[in-house]
Design an enzyme around this catalytic site. Structure first.
Site, PDB file in Angstrom:
ATOM      1  CB  THR A  67      -0.951   0.010   1.217  1.00  0.00           C
ATOM      2  OG1 THR A  67      -0.173  -0.023   2.416  1.00  0.00           O
ATOM      3  CG2 THR A  67      -1.885  -1.184   1.185  1.00  0.00           C
ATOM      4  CB  VAL A 117       0.427   5.517   3.595  1.00  0.00           C
ATOM      5  CG1 VAL A 117       0.986   6.160   4.863  1.00  0.00           C
ATOM      6  CG2 VAL A 117      -0.479   6.501   2.871  1.00  0.00           C
ATOM      7  CB  CYS A 118       2.463   0.495   4.138  1.00  0.00           C
ATOM      8  SG  CYS A 118       0.998   0.447   5.193  1.00  0.00           S
ATOM      9  CB  ALA A 119       5.327   1.777  -0.257  1.00  0.00           C
ATOM     10  CG  MET A 137       7.928  -0.332   5.445  1.00  0.00           C
ATOM     11  SD  MET A 137       8.422  -0.525   7.194  1.00  0.00           S
ATOM     12  CE  MET A 137       7.428   0.764   7.992  1.00  0.00           C
TER      13      MET A 137
END
Length: 151
Positions: free
Chosen positions: A40, A42-44, A47
């Site tokens: 997803t 925002v998660c990418a 990280m």
């Protein structure tokens, strides 16, 4: 869990199948950066920011770790896809969300964790704990400001 509590010990495998145990990182600070789901946007970004600032974390004796409920093969493919090579992406897949539950940030109705940054000191005590809105990218400036203020 709250600031001042001792973090519960846990062992999870990273994207390469290597076991990471929290207790084995005593003597270093540990940033647990929980993200809901791999693959997803925002998660990418969350990280990738940890990967980008990895060396800066090392200057503060901090080991950053990314955690989500995704299984190891998915974490591996995602890390490879994003070009993540330094950051360990831990799989809190089974028992499903167990580590997120230990920290009180598992969203039962959704089946994944909150988006959160939890900083643990060298002795295992939680010194920073923040939950973010699911669609909000955590700002690492606040982590670095906190680290600088606590030197």
């Amino acid at each position: 869990m709250n600031v001042g509590d001792f973090a519960p010990n846990f062992s999870l495998k990273d994207q390469d199948g290597q076991v990471v145990e929290l207790a084995s990182l005593r003597g270093k600070k540990v940033l647990l950066s929980f993200h809901p789901l791999a693959w997803t946007s925002v998660c990418a970004k969350q990280m990738l920011s940890l990967e980008q600032w990895f060396e800066e974390f090392e200057k503060f004796n901090v080991v950053p770790l990314g955690l989500s409920v995704d299984p190891i093969p998915s974490k591996k493919a995602w890390a490879d896809n994003l070009g993540i090579s330094k950051l360990k992406l831990l799989s809190d897949f089974w028992p499903h969300g167990n580590v997120a539950k230990l920290f009180g940030i598992f969203r039962e109705k959704d089946g994944f964790s909150e988006r959160a940054n939890i900083l643990i000191d060298e002795k295992g005590k939680i010194v920073f704990f923040k939950v973010y809105p699911i669609k909000e990218l955590p700002n690492l400036d606040e982590i670095f400001a906190f680290l600088k203020s606590s030197e």
